[in-house]
Design a protein around this motif. Structure first.
Motif, PDB file in Angstrom:
ATOM      1  N   LYS A  44      52.773 -65.365 -17.697  1.00 27.40           N
ATOM      2  CA  LYS A  44      52.553 -63.970 -17.327  1.00 27.40           C
ATOM      3  C   LYS A  44      53.112 -63.010 -18.364  1.00 27.40           C
ATOM      4  CE  LYS A  44      54.015 -60.767 -13.635  1.00 27.40           C
ATOM      5  NZ  LYS A  44      54.762 -60.675 -12.350  1.00 27.40           N
ATOM      6  N   GLN A  45      54.291 -63.334 -18.932  1.00 28.36           N
ATOM      7  CA  GLN A  45      54.966 -62.414 -19.847  1.00 28.36           C
ATOM      8  C   GLN A  45      55.851 -63.201 -20.802  1.00 28.36           C
ATOM      9  OE1 GLN A  45      57.645 -59.651 -17.929  1.00 28.36           O
ATOM     10  NE2 GLN A  45      58.086 -58.520 -19.802  1.00 28.36           N
TER      11      GLN A  45
ATOM     12  N   GLU B 298      53.347 -67.323 -14.146  1.00 30.76           N
ATOM     13  CA  GLU B 298      52.782 -66.645 -12.980  1.00 30.76           C
ATOM     14  C   GLU B 298      53.402 -67.157 -11.680  1.00 30.76           C
ATOM     15  OE1 GLU B 298      48.547 -66.921 -13.121  1.00 30.76           O
ATOM     16  OE2 GLU B 298      48.364 -65.341 -14.645  1.00 30.76           O
TER      17      GLU B 298
END
Length: 363
Positions: free
Chosen positions: A300-301, A314
């Motif tokens: 996700k990041q 995620e």
């Protein structure tokens, strides 16, 4: 929701409860929210940091800072006797300015407003703030550097941005420069290291924010993912070792890089002496490696400190690797991590500075 931090803390950049607290921490600890709005935990949308300061951006477009302020990088008046800001100083911008992105260098800060105005403050020791203040001086209040800006990034002592018309500009020791962009390409994101820079490029006819990696600067540690015979370039070149890979996000540490691929995997490349690529040090040709995340979830990041890496999946799991001298990997010791370790679960958002880390965690 809880805001946690760990790593270096010699300037109070971790904002730990009981502030002022200046002891580093090798495990995630609760942050103080003193000075922040009551609803801040549900509104934080970005966290980043420099050498000794931290910036928070909330969904209302307000920016908050704590930590080292010796050059005004926290946006507070500089006291020669006290070179840190008070806990969570609100950065004041002239007029009504909603901020949508922040970036931090070693001793300077930048913020992009919704109307495309780019503001900078802090140290201009190496020309990283352009001509808003004399080189070698500093300014503690945000000053307008550019307009019609789409995206901003800050490196060790440089600032780069993408214009809304697809141009790329760069302020550093060499002054303000424009980086030529091929007419068929559209820059989406930019990331700055110590002496290199990355640009995520899409085909100009493609409206999707997915692209390939281009670079300029130094390639001493393979941070440009290209032929090792290319030692330095002042022009954009294609990262040929990443050919065929499409990315949705790229980030850079001082001399290592990582990108989230469109399939949710992460590639990392560049210097690997501390394990910052998620693997043992590369001794031969420095090729990109696939981040060995063991929970099989899409990423996700990603956030990169000077020499450590944070990866959030995620599923809410936070993994770290790399340089850990100050506990910045958060695994409870000070040994460098040459393989990713699971640090936290149920995480919403992450951020980091050179040697300190943050996570916003669901209660």
């Amino acid at each position: 929701m809880r805001l946690l931090s760990w790593g270096a803390n010699q300037y109070g950049q971790l904002a730990h409860e009981g502030w002022p607290v200046f002891e580093e921490s090798s495990t995630p600890q609760q942050c103080s929210l003193d000075g922040l709005p009551d609803e801040i935990l549900s509104n934080i949308c970005q966290i980043c940091g420099g050498g000794g300061h931290t910036l928070l951006l909330d969904s209302d477009g307000c920016v908050w800072a704590c930590g080292q302020n010796n050059r005004g990088q926290c946006g507070a008046p500089v006291d020669p006797e006290v070179k840190i800001s008070r806990l969570w100083t609100k950065i004041e911008f002239k007029g009504f300015t909603k901020i949508v992105q922040v970036a931090a260098g070693w001793e300077h800060s930048s913020a992009l407003a919704v109307n495309g105005q780019l503001f900078v403050w802090g140290s201009n020791s190496h020309g990283q703030m352009g001509n808003v203040v004399e080189r070698g001086k500093w300014r503690n209040s945000p000053s307008l550097l550019a307009e019609e800006v789409l995206f901003v990034a800050a490196g060790l002592r440089q600032t780069a941005w993408i214009g809304r018309n697809g141009t790329i500009f760069f302020c550093s020791i060499s002054g303000k420069q424009e980086i030529a962009v091929p007419s068929i390409l559209r820059p989406i994101q930019i990331a700055c290291g110590q002496k290199h820079n990355l640009v995520l490029m899409a085909n100009r006819e493609n409206d999707l924010d997915v692209g390939q990696v281009f670079c300029w600067g130094e390639n001493k540690f393979g941070q440009m993912a290209t032929n090792p015979n290319v030692h330095k370039t002042e022009e954009l070149i294609f990262a040929e070792f990443l050919k065929g890979k499409e990315f949705i996000e790229v980030k850079s540490g001082w001399s290592h890089c990582a990108g989230i691929q469109s399939d949710g995997g992460v590639n990392s490349w560049g210097r690997s002496n501390y394990g910052q690529l998620g693997c043992s040090e590369q001794t031969g040709e420095k090729l990109p490696v696939l981040w060995p995340c063991s929970d099989n979830a899409k990423v996700k990041q990603i956030c990169l400190g000077s020499e450590h890496t944070m990866v959030l999946t995620e599923s809410g799991n936070l993994w770290t690797s790399g340089w850990n001298e100050h506990g910045n990997c958060g695994n409870g010791n000070l040994d460098d991590q040459f393989a990713p370790q699971l640090i936290l679960s149920n995480v919403k958002l992450i951020g980091c500075g050179a040697s300190h880390s943050f996570a916003l965690v669901h209660s």
